[in-house]
Write a protein that holds these residues in place. Structure first.
Motif, short mmCIF file in Angstrom:
data_model
loop_
_atom_site.label_atom_id
_atom_site.label_comp_id
_atom_site.label_asym_id
_atom_site.label_seq_id
_atom_site.Cartn_x
_atom_site.Cartn_y
_atom_site.Cartn_z
N PHE A 102 -10.63 18.47 2.86
CA PHE A 102 -11.17 17.48 1.94
C PHE A 102 -10.41 17.50 0.62
O PHE A 102 -10.10 16.44 0.04
CB PHE A 102 -12.66 17.72 1.69
N PHE A 103 -10.09 18.68 0.12
CA PHE A 103 -9.30 18.79 -1.10
C PHE A 103 -7.97 18.06 -0.95
O PHE A 103 -7.56 17.29 -1.83
CB PHE A 103 -9.06 20.27 -1.42
N ASN A 104 -7.31 18.27 0.18
CA ASN A 104 -6.03 17.60 0.41
C ASN A 104 -6.16 16.09 0.43
O ASN A 104 -5.34 15.36 -0.15
CB ASN A 104 -5.43 18.09 1.74
N GLU A 105 -7.20 15.59 1.07
CA GLU A 105 -7.41 14.15 1.11
C GLU A 105 -7.70 13.59 -0.29
O GLU A 105 -7.26 12.49 -0.64
CB GLU A 105 -8.55 13.79 2.06
N LEU A 106 -8.43 14.36 -1.09
CA LEU A 106 -8.77 13.90 -2.43
C LEU A 106 -7.53 13.81 -3.31
O LEU A 106 -7.35 12.84 -4.07
CB LEU A 106 -9.80 14.83 -3.05
N VAL A 107 -6.65 14.80 -3.21
CA VAL A 107 -5.39 14.75 -3.97
C VAL A 107 -4.58 13.53 -3.57
O VAL A 107 -4.08 12.78 -4.42
CB VAL A 107 -4.59 16.05 -3.76
N ARG A 108 -4.45 13.31 -2.28
CA ARG A 108 -3.65 12.17 -1.79
C ARG A 108 -4.30 10.85 -2.21
O ARG A 108 -3.60 9.91 -2.61
CB ARG A 108 -3.52 12.24 -0.27
N TYR A 109 -5.62 10.77 -2.11
CA TYR A 109 -6.30 9.54 -2.51
C TYR A 109 -6.07 9.25 -3.99
O TYR A 109 -5.78 8.12 -4.38
CB TYR A 109 -7.79 9.63 -2.21
N ASP A 110 -6.23 10.29 -4.82
CA ASP A 110 -6.05 10.08 -6.26
C ASP A 110 -4.67 9.51 -6.56
O ASP A 110 -4.53 8.54 -7.31
CB ASP A 110 -6.24 11.40 -7.01
N PHE A 111 -3.63 10.13 -6.00
CA PHE A 111 -2.29 9.65 -6.29
C PHE A 111 -2.12 8.19 -5.88
O PHE A 111 -1.47 7.40 -6.58
CB PHE A 111 -1.24 10.52 -5.59
N ASP A 112 -2.70 7.82 -4.76
CA ASP A 112 -2.57 6.45 -4.26
C ASP A 112 -3.15 5.41 -5.22
O ASP A 112 -2.79 4.23 -5.15
CB ASP A 112 -3.28 6.30 -2.91
N LEU A 172 0.84 -1.20 0.00
CA LEU A 172 0.00 0.00 0.00
C LEU A 172 0.87 1.24 0.00
O LEU A 172 1.96 1.24 0.55
CB LEU A 172 -0.90 0.02 1.24
N PRO A 173 0.42 2.34 -0.62
CA PRO A 173 1.14 3.59 -0.54
C PRO A 173 1.29 4.04 0.91
O PRO A 173 0.47 3.69 1.77
CB PRO A 173 0.27 4.57 -1.33
N THR A 174 2.32 4.82 1.15
CA THR A 174 2.59 5.30 2.51
C THR A 174 1.37 6.00 3.10
O THR A 174 0.83 6.92 2.50
CB THR A 174 3.78 6.27 2.51
N GLY A 175 0.92 5.55 4.26
CA GLY A 175 -0.18 6.22 4.95
C GLY A 175 -1.56 5.92 4.42
O GLY A 175 -2.55 6.47 4.91
N ALA A 176 -1.68 5.05 3.42
CA ALA A 176 -2.99 4.82 2.79
C ALA A 176 -4.00 4.26 3.77
O ALA A 176 -5.19 4.58 3.71
CB ALA A 176 -2.84 3.88 1.60
N ALA A 177 -3.56 3.41 4.69
CA ALA A 177 -4.49 2.76 5.62
C ALA A 177 -5.15 3.76 6.56
O ALA A 177 -6.21 3.50 7.11
CB ALA A 177 -3.75 1.69 6.42
N ALA A 178 -4.52 4.93 6.74
CA ALA A 178 -5.04 5.91 7.68
C ALA A 178 -5.89 6.98 7.00
O ALA A 178 -6.30 7.95 7.63
CB ALA A 178 -3.88 6.57 8.43
N ARG A 179 -6.17 6.83 5.71
CA ARG A 179 -6.89 7.86 4.98
C ARG A 179 -8.30 8.09 5.54
O ARG A 179 -8.99 7.15 5.93
CB ARG A 179 -7.00 7.47 3.51
N LYS A 180 -8.72 9.34 5.53
CA LYS A 180 -10.07 9.70 5.95
C LYS A 180 -11.06 9.64 4.79
O LYS A 180 -12.25 9.86 4.98
CB LYS A 180 -10.07 11.10 6.56
N LEU A 181 -10.54 9.38 3.62
CA LEU A 181 -11.35 9.31 2.41
C LEU A 181 -11.03 8.00 1.69
O LEU A 181 -9.86 7.70 1.43
CB LEU A 181 -11.02 10.51 1.51
N ARG A 182 -12.07 7.24 1.41
CA ARG A 182 -11.88 5.95 0.76
C ARG A 182 -13.01 5.71 -0.23
O ARG A 182 -13.99 6.44 -0.24
CB ARG A 182 -11.88 4.82 1.82
N VAL A 183 -12.86 4.68 -1.04
CA VAL A 183 -13.92 4.24 -1.95
C VAL A 183 -14.16 2.77 -1.66
O VAL A 183 -13.23 2.03 -1.32
CB VAL A 183 -13.53 4.48 -3.42
N SER A 184 -15.39 2.35 -1.78
CA SER A 184 -15.79 1.01 -1.32
C SER A 184 -15.36 -0.12 -2.25
O SER A 184 -15.71 -1.27 -2.00
CB SER A 184 -17.31 0.97 -1.13
#
Length: 261
Positions: free
Chosen positions: A127-137, A8-20
């Motif tokens: 939320f914007f920050n989480e979305l950018v990080r999620y996308d890259f992951d 998993l990408p660094t820190g992905a497990a702790a994300r506050k934004l996910r997709v099912s």
């Protein structure tokens, strides 16, 4: 072809934004993945920042390069950032032209376009920050490239359509913008019909289509290796309508993941 790793990408497990569902596996397998806004899982403390982000589309600047017909127009902001996948930090780069070759964009390609910069308040939105990080992951990358600083391109676009009118979303037709990776998120949609998004092989065979109807309906894709298109939109009633979009793309100069012009 990208070579993915199993970790998993660094820190992905702790994300506050996910997709099912597993978006990354879809992109790795098919070069694209689609998800509905109802498939996003957002932590409660992050949810108030979604509406705050949507409000920034009321503060975009006119796009002087886009003519959508009588009473139809586009407003927009665009900025480049240095993005560190290890920390999720975004550092604004100097204002830069937005340029596409005529090969990439038959409508306005070859022009040096300048748009208003993305505002500080947008970049500071959690939320914007989480979305950018999620996308890259979600993009299949060897681990060594997840340890480097990428360029993140942020496009904020609203297309307004007048009552009784229809206006194009992608006047350049079926095309490729040249980014290694891109995520396209519907932010809001008010009083419009149409706007079916499709992805194609590089040879032009249509692979999938979806009309983005609700906030966060999303397409992630390996842009350089595919093409895409969105059908025109029309106003649904006797008042203007609009469609708001956030495009988040990534490129890494001096690597196999450079943007192609």
């Amino acid at each position: 072809m990208t070579a993915a790793v199993d970790t998993l990408p660094t820190g992905a497990a702790a994300r506050k934004l996910r997709v099912s569902k597993d978006i990354r596996a879809g992109v790795e397998r098919d070069l694209y993945a689609l998800a509905g806004g109802d498939e996003f899982i957002i932590d409660d403390d992050l949810k108030p920042h979604v509406a705050a982000l949507q409000a920034f589309w009321d503060r975009l600047d006119p796009d002087p390069y886009y003519g959508g017909g009588e009473g139809c127009y586009r407003v927009r902001r665009y900025s480049d950032f240095d993005f560190d996948p290890r920390t999720g930090s975004m550092t604004r780069r100097n204002h830069i032209r937005y340029y596409q070759s005529e090969r990439q964009n038959a409508y306005v390609g070859g022009k040096e376009r300048h748009f208003g910069d993305v505002e500080v308040e947008t970049v500071d939105n959690p939320f914007f920050n989480e979305l950018v990080r999620y996308d890259f992951d979600q993009y299949p990358l060897p681990q060594e490239y997840r340890l480097r600083t990428w360029i993140c391109q942020i496009h904020m676009i609203r297309i307004v359509v007048a009552p009784g009118s229809t206006t194009p979303i992608t006047p350049e037709g079926v095309h490729c913008d040249g980014y290694p990776f891109a995520g396209v998120h519907l932010i809001n949609r008010v009083g419009v019909v149409g706007g079916e998004s499709s992805v194609y092989t590089s040879e032009g065979e249509r692979l999938a289509s979806r009309t983005f109807e609700r906030p966060l309906d999303t397409l992630w894709f390996e842009d350089r290796r595919m093409k895409h298109y969105v059908t025109p939109i029309s106003a649904a009633g006797d008042v203007p309508g609009h469609r708001d979009l956030l495009a988040i793309s990534f490129s890494l100069p001096d690597s196999p993941y450079e943007t192609e012009e």
